[in-house]
Design a protein around this motif. Structure first.
Motif, PDB file in Angstrom:
ATOM      1  N   ASP A   7       0.850  -1.187   0.000  1.00 18.22           N
ATOM      2  CA  ASP A   7       0.000   0.000   0.000  1.00 18.22           C
ATOM      3  C   ASP A   7       0.885   1.236   0.000  1.00 18.22           C
ATOM      4  OD1 ASP A   7       0.937  -0.070   2.594  1.00 18.22           O
ATOM      5  OD2 ASP A   7      -1.031  -0.094   3.539  1.00 18.22           O
ATOM      6  N   TRP A   9       1.221   3.501  -2.305  1.00 19.07           N
ATOM      7  CA  TRP A   9       1.909   3.600  -3.594  1.00 19.07           C
ATOM      8  C   TRP A   9       2.284   5.041  -3.871  1.00 19.07           C
ATOM      9  CZ3 TRP A   9       3.445  -0.412  -6.527  1.00 19.07           C
ATOM     10  CH2 TRP A   9       2.943  -1.669  -6.184  1.00 19.07           C
ATOM     11  N   ARG A  49      -6.659   8.225  -5.792  1.00 17.21           N
ATOM     12  CA  ARG A  49      -7.299   6.972  -5.388  1.00 17.21           C
ATOM     13  C   ARG A  49      -8.022   6.319  -6.558  1.00 17.21           C
ATOM     14  NH1 ARG A  49     -11.146   7.039  -3.360  1.00 17.21           N
ATOM     15  NH2 ARG A  49     -12.261   6.715  -2.117  1.00 17.21           N
ATOM     16  N   LEU A  50      -8.013   5.007  -6.608  1.00 19.06           N
ATOM     17  CA  LEU A  50      -8.680   4.282  -7.694  1.00 19.06           C
ATOM     18  C   LEU A  50     -10.172   4.552  -7.719  1.00 19.06           C
ATOM     19  CD1 LEU A  50      -6.906   0.815  -7.331  1.00 19.06           C
ATOM     20  CD2 LEU A  50      -6.376   2.632  -8.981  1.00 19.06           C
ATOM     21  N   ASP A  60     -11.591   1.649  -3.066  1.00 17.88           N
ATOM     22  CA  ASP A  60     -10.728   1.072  -4.099  1.00 17.88           C
ATOM     23  C   ASP A  60     -11.165  -0.335  -4.458  1.00 17.88           C
ATOM     24  OD1 ASP A  60      -9.214   3.377  -4.184  1.00 17.88           O
ATOM     25  OD2 ASP A  60      -7.595   2.582  -2.943  1.00 17.88           O
ATOM     26  N   GLU A  68      -3.755  -3.762  -6.111  1.00 14.92           N
ATOM     27  CA  GLU A  68      -2.297  -3.635  -6.189  1.00 14.92           C
ATOM     28  C   GLU A  68      -1.836  -3.405  -7.628  1.00 14.92           C
ATOM     29  OE1 GLU A  68       1.588  -6.443  -5.648  1.00 14.92           O
ATOM     30  OE2 GLU A  68       0.005  -6.659  -4.163  1.00 14.92           O
ATOM     31  N   ASP A  70      -3.546  -2.300 -10.179  1.00 14.82           N
ATOM     32  CA  ASP A  70      -4.050  -1.032 -10.716  1.00 14.82           C
ATOM     33  C   ASP A  70      -3.286   0.169 -10.158  1.00 14.82           C
ATOM     34  OD1 ASP A  70      -5.823  -2.376 -12.310  1.00 14.82           O
ATOM     35  OD2 ASP A  70      -7.553  -2.064 -10.996  1.00 14.82           O
ATOM     36  N   TYR A  71      -2.923   0.116  -8.870  1.00 17.43           N
ATOM     37  CA  TYR A  71      -2.099   1.202  -8.331  1.00 17.43           C
ATOM     38  C   TYR A  71      -0.718   1.197  -8.969  1.00 17.43           C
ATOM     39  CZ  TYR A  71      -4.939   3.465  -4.754  1.00 17.43           C
ATOM     40  OH  TYR A  71      -5.881   4.221  -4.115  1.00 17.43           O
ATOM     41  N   ARG A  74      -1.094   2.671 -12.406  1.00 18.64           N
ATOM     42  CA  ARG A  74      -1.316   4.120 -12.335  1.00 18.64           C
ATOM     43  C   ARG A  74       0.002   4.831 -12.037  1.00 18.64           C
ATOM     44  NH1 ARG A  74      -6.565   6.272  -9.582  1.00 18.64           N
ATOM     45  NH2 ARG A  74      -7.268   5.671 -11.643  1.00 18.64           N
ATOM     46  N   CYS A  75       0.795   4.282 -11.116  1.00 11.66           N
ATOM     47  CA  CYS A  75       2.085   4.897 -10.768  1.00 11.66           C
ATOM     48  C   CYS A  75       3.065   4.798 -11.932  1.00 11.66           C
ATOM     49  CB  CYS A  75       2.659   4.258  -9.511  1.00 11.66           C
ATOM     50  SG  CYS A  75       1.820   4.782  -8.002  1.00 11.66           S
ATOM     51  N   CYS A  95       6.359   1.420  -3.028  1.00  6.48           N
ATOM     52  CA  CYS A  95       5.222   1.227  -2.140  1.00  6.48           C
ATOM     53  C   CYS A  95       5.748   0.732  -0.801  1.00  6.48           C
ATOM     54  CB  CYS A  95       4.223   0.225  -2.721  1.00  6.48           C
ATOM     55  SG  CYS A  95       4.883  -1.447  -2.889  1.00  6.48           S
TER      56      CYS A  95
END
Length: 157
Positions: A7, A9, A49-50, A60, A68, A70-71, A74-75, A95
């Motif tokens: 978490d 991220w 946030r998702l 999320d 995980e 998807d974050y 995104r990052c 993360c």
């Protein structure tokens, strides 16, 4: 046995500013030509946030089947965009990882080589590097997987 939770991220960005605008000091270009810093600046860029869609917000877990992944995606997208900027030297996705035992939910810890060599840290002469220390069930599972004799407890022979 060992569960990993990821978490917090973020994208860690190293910036080498060359102009005032590179760090948001807009409107001073007529007065200043460069930014003098003692070294590169490091900042954390946090992903949105998702579950934040602007017009509606949800958890999320409701917005994603794989939070995980998807974050991370995104990052990576943020990092790719940032790397294209001329004053960005480096952008790295990171993360926070937390490891817990799937059997007792305590923090996952194992014997190091030095600890396993010290009888004061061991259950018996079969204790080995990598053996969990959180609960008896984890120790038993570790030993069973590796063919190590079980710990004798409660006077069992």
């Amino acid at each position: 046995m060992k569960l990993t939770h990821r978490d917090e991220w973020r994208v860690m960005v190293t910036i080498k500013p060359r102009r005032p605008d590179d760090i948001g000091l807009t409107g001073v270009a007529e007065l200043a030509e460069f930014v003098a810093t003692p070294g590169p600046l490091m900042v954390a860029v946090l992903p949105r946030r998702l579950g934040n869609f602007g017009f509606v917000s949800m958890s999320d877990r409701m917005a994603s089947n794989n939070v995980e992944a998807d974050y991370r995606a995104r990052c990576e997208e943020i990092a790719t965009t940032l790397r294209s900027l001329p004053h960005v030297e480096e952008a790295t996705v990171t993360c926070t990882e937390t490891h817990t035992c799937s059997l007792c939910s305590l923090r996952w810890e194992v014997l190091t080589a030095d600890e396993a060599a010290d009888p004061a840290n061991c259950f018996d002469e079969h204790s080995a590097e990598g053996e969990p220390v959180c609960c008896n069930e984890a120790i038993d599972a570790f030993r069973t997987e590796r063919g190590i004799p079980a710990v004798q407890r409660d006077g069992a022979a």
